[in-house]
Structure formats: C-alpha cells, structure tokens
Enzyme design. Sequence first.
Site, short mmCIF file in Angstrom:
data_model
loop_
_atom_site.label_atom_id
_atom_site.label_comp_id
_atom_site.label_asym_id
_atom_site.label_seq_id
_atom_site.Cartn_x
_atom_site.Cartn_y
_atom_site.Cartn_z
N THR A 47 63.45 22.31 33.26
CA THR A 47 64.42 22.14 34.44
C THR A 47 65.59 22.96 33.94
OG1 THR A 47 64.04 19.89 35.01
CG2 THR A 47 65.99 20.52 35.58
N ASP A 100 56.38 24.19 32.96
CA ASP A 100 57.13 22.64 33.07
C ASP A 100 56.25 22.14 32.13
OD1 ASP A 100 57.71 20.58 35.66
OD2 ASP A 100 56.97 19.68 34.09
N SER A 101 57.09 21.09 31.28
CA SER A 101 56.63 20.50 30.19
C SER A 101 55.36 19.51 30.47
CB SER A 101 57.62 19.94 29.07
OG SER A 101 57.99 18.58 29.81
N SER A 102 55.11 19.42 31.49
CA SER A 102 54.08 18.51 31.94
C SER A 102 52.75 19.33 31.64
CB SER A 102 53.75 18.04 33.51
OG SER A 102 55.11 17.50 33.57
N ASP A 118 60.38 16.19 30.14
CA ASP A 118 59.42 15.27 30.05
C ASP A 118 58.38 15.00 28.93
OD1 ASP A 118 59.95 14.68 32.71
OD2 ASP A 118 58.64 16.10 33.65
N THR A 128 62.20 9.21 22.31
CA THR A 128 61.31 9.16 23.29
C THR A 128 62.24 9.28 24.50
OG1 THR A 128 59.73 7.44 24.27
CG2 THR A 128 61.81 6.57 23.26
N THR A 131 53.33 -0.80 18.90
CA THR A 131 53.75 -1.85 19.66
C THR A 131 54.51 -0.84 21.10
OG1 THR A 131 55.73 -3.45 20.06
CG2 THR A 131 56.24 -1.60 18.49
N GLN A 132 54.09 -1.74 22.11
CA GLN A 132 54.84 -1.57 23.36
C GLN A 132 56.41 -1.79 23.38
OE1 GLN A 132 53.01 -3.96 26.41
NE2 GLN A 132 51.13 -3.31 25.68
N CYS A 133 56.99 -2.29 22.64
CA CYS A 133 58.49 -2.59 22.41
C CYS A 133 59.10 -1.53 22.13
CB CYS A 133 58.66 -3.66 21.46
SG CYS A 133 58.56 -5.26 21.84
#
Length: 355
Positions: free
Chosen positions: A24, A68-70, A101, A177, A289-291
Amino acid sequence: MQTGYSNSLSENKANILLIYTGGTIGMRQDPATSALVPFKFEEILHEVPELKKIVHTIDTYSFEPPVDSSDIEPSKWSQMAQLIKERYLSYDGFVILHGTDTMSYSASALSFMLENLEKPVVFTGSQLPVGMLRTDGKENLISAIEIAASRDNHGRAIVPEVCIFFESELYRGNRTTKDNAENFKAFRSPNYPPLAKAGIHIKYNKPYINYPGLWGKELKILTETNNNIAILKLFPGITENTVESICNIPGLRALIIETYGSGNATTRQWFLDIIEKTCNKGIVILNVTQCPAGKVDMDAYETGIMLKKAGVVGGYDSTVEAAVSKLFFLMGHYSDIKIIKKLLNQNLKGEISIN
Ligand code: ASP
C-alpha cells in the site's frame, strides 16, 4: 536505481539501501476501478521530499514488478536475502518496504535466512498510500531509515536484527503478527517487548535486542525452502473427515495444528489416532496455540499430554507466521526428521521463548 539523497555534513552518515517490494505504501487509487494499484518507485520518493533532509545516503532498489504482499512467495524471500547478501558490505542498514498483509511472514523468513546478521534489516509499510494526505507511510519510512542507520560509538548497529517498524514501535520481525486491518497500529508482538519506541527520541530497549556473540563473521544466506506444509485450525465440532483429509494431503511433510489455550485439543479417540498415524508416517506436527498471546505447554492438561505422547512437537510461544517460515526453512535444509524436531525445540533467531 540510485537516488543518493545525502548530506555530507554529518559524521554519523550511514549508507542505507531502501528496497521496495510493493504494498500500500507505494500504491494509488486506479480512477477506473477505485482499487489500489502499485505505482513507480521513483514516484514514492517524489511523494516524500522529506527524504532530502535525511543526512544518510539512501540508494534504492525496486522489485519489478512490485507485488501486493498477498502474492509474496518463498522465491521473493530468497530474492530479498540474495540482494542483501550482494550489497551487504556497501551498506550499514537495509529498509524493506513491503505490504502489511504478509509482512510478518517475510520478516520471519528473512530472520532464518540471514545467518550472522550484524546490520539492521527493517521492514515497514503503511495502511494508507504515501501520496495520501493522512498517510502513515512517511513517518514509518523516515523512522525506519533512522533505525537502520543507528550505530553505537564503535560503529556497530544498535539493532542488528530483522525487525518491523510500524506506528512508532520497532518489533523483532519473527515475533509479530498483523492484527488490525484498519488502525495505523497494524502489528503487535504479543509475546516479546518492542525493541524500540519512537517518540521525540527513538528509545532502544537494548536488553531485548539480540547481539552477535562475536562480531565480524561473514553473512551467509540460507535460502532453500520446502513449502509442503498445512495448517489445521481446530474448532469445536471439527469432523474426522476434515482432519483425515488434511493429514493425508499428498506430499505433506509438516503440519501446524492451531490448538486451544495452552496447546489443547479434543481427546476424541479418532482424532488422537489420526494424529499418531500422521506422526508415525514421518510428518512433523507442530502445536501452536490459537491464543494471540501465551504459549503451548503440553504438560499442563491431559489433552496436551496426549498430543505429546502421539509425537506432536510443542511450538512454545511462536506466532503462526514464525512457525510457517521456520518449518519452510528447516525442511528446506534438513531431511532428517529428528534434526528438524530438535531444531523446532530450539530458539534459533529469537522466535520463541524456551523458558
Ligand atoms: N494488500 C496490501 C499488501 O499487503 C496491504 C498493505 O500493504 O497494507 O500488499
């Protein structure tokens, strides 16, 4: 392309290579579709006349075409590592402009690919294009350059790590993240403190920065990767069919399971049987972990102990982004599963806290 903005009056003048990969920060709105599309790198520099006031010499390099970083893939990580290796001796620091991203994946990957790094590699980008009035891109870019240029009295880099600078904070890249698609503060480092904070002054958090034990080693790049991995995110009610299908993906070499809390999963027998069978086939299973914060402790609950018994490796407090790139890296360089598992249990580049 060389621009060479410089001011020869400063004794602390550093040589910085600014690498534009896309994202961006360098986009503008296409009048026909209203979608953001990349524009030429030179135009970004015109949008930031403030760069001319920077005392450092800034050379630039642009990926052609910018992406684009995707669309970032391991081959682009190798390209970044290769470029840093080729130009390493000519520069004091590197700033990589990258889409937000997947910036955390790229910063994590580079941290594993660059061995004996003694100079800053600072990723940054923005939530609004640099040409827009309210852009966050200028402040991010200018501070990232200052950080990449910062050296101590011995001429050594203050942050000889792969980092992300965003919205006034500097993080270890493999701890980050992207957690916000709207705010200017788009990143966080849930399990590790910022390496610096930029206010009136840039204040470095030196006790948390990794420094080489011995300075002066040659930079090596380790760019082999193997991307035959999958991620299985658990949720209550997940079916046997789903788990079975993912574990039987042809060519699969490693699987990240995103578990609950401190590394827990269902104790249903069919689940444990599939996990055990998959481990026995020589597929590495890593428990993350999802946390958003905290760590995996497979000894805390019966549900975690069962996974450990089945052969699952604990991911400590790793982000998913760091886990993915560490597995790509380890599988690209080692075929022996025992070595891969052993190295997963080691803190290679500050990506996990073992204790
Ligand atoms: N889609 C963009 C990218 O990651 C978003 C950004 O740069 O913030 O390239």
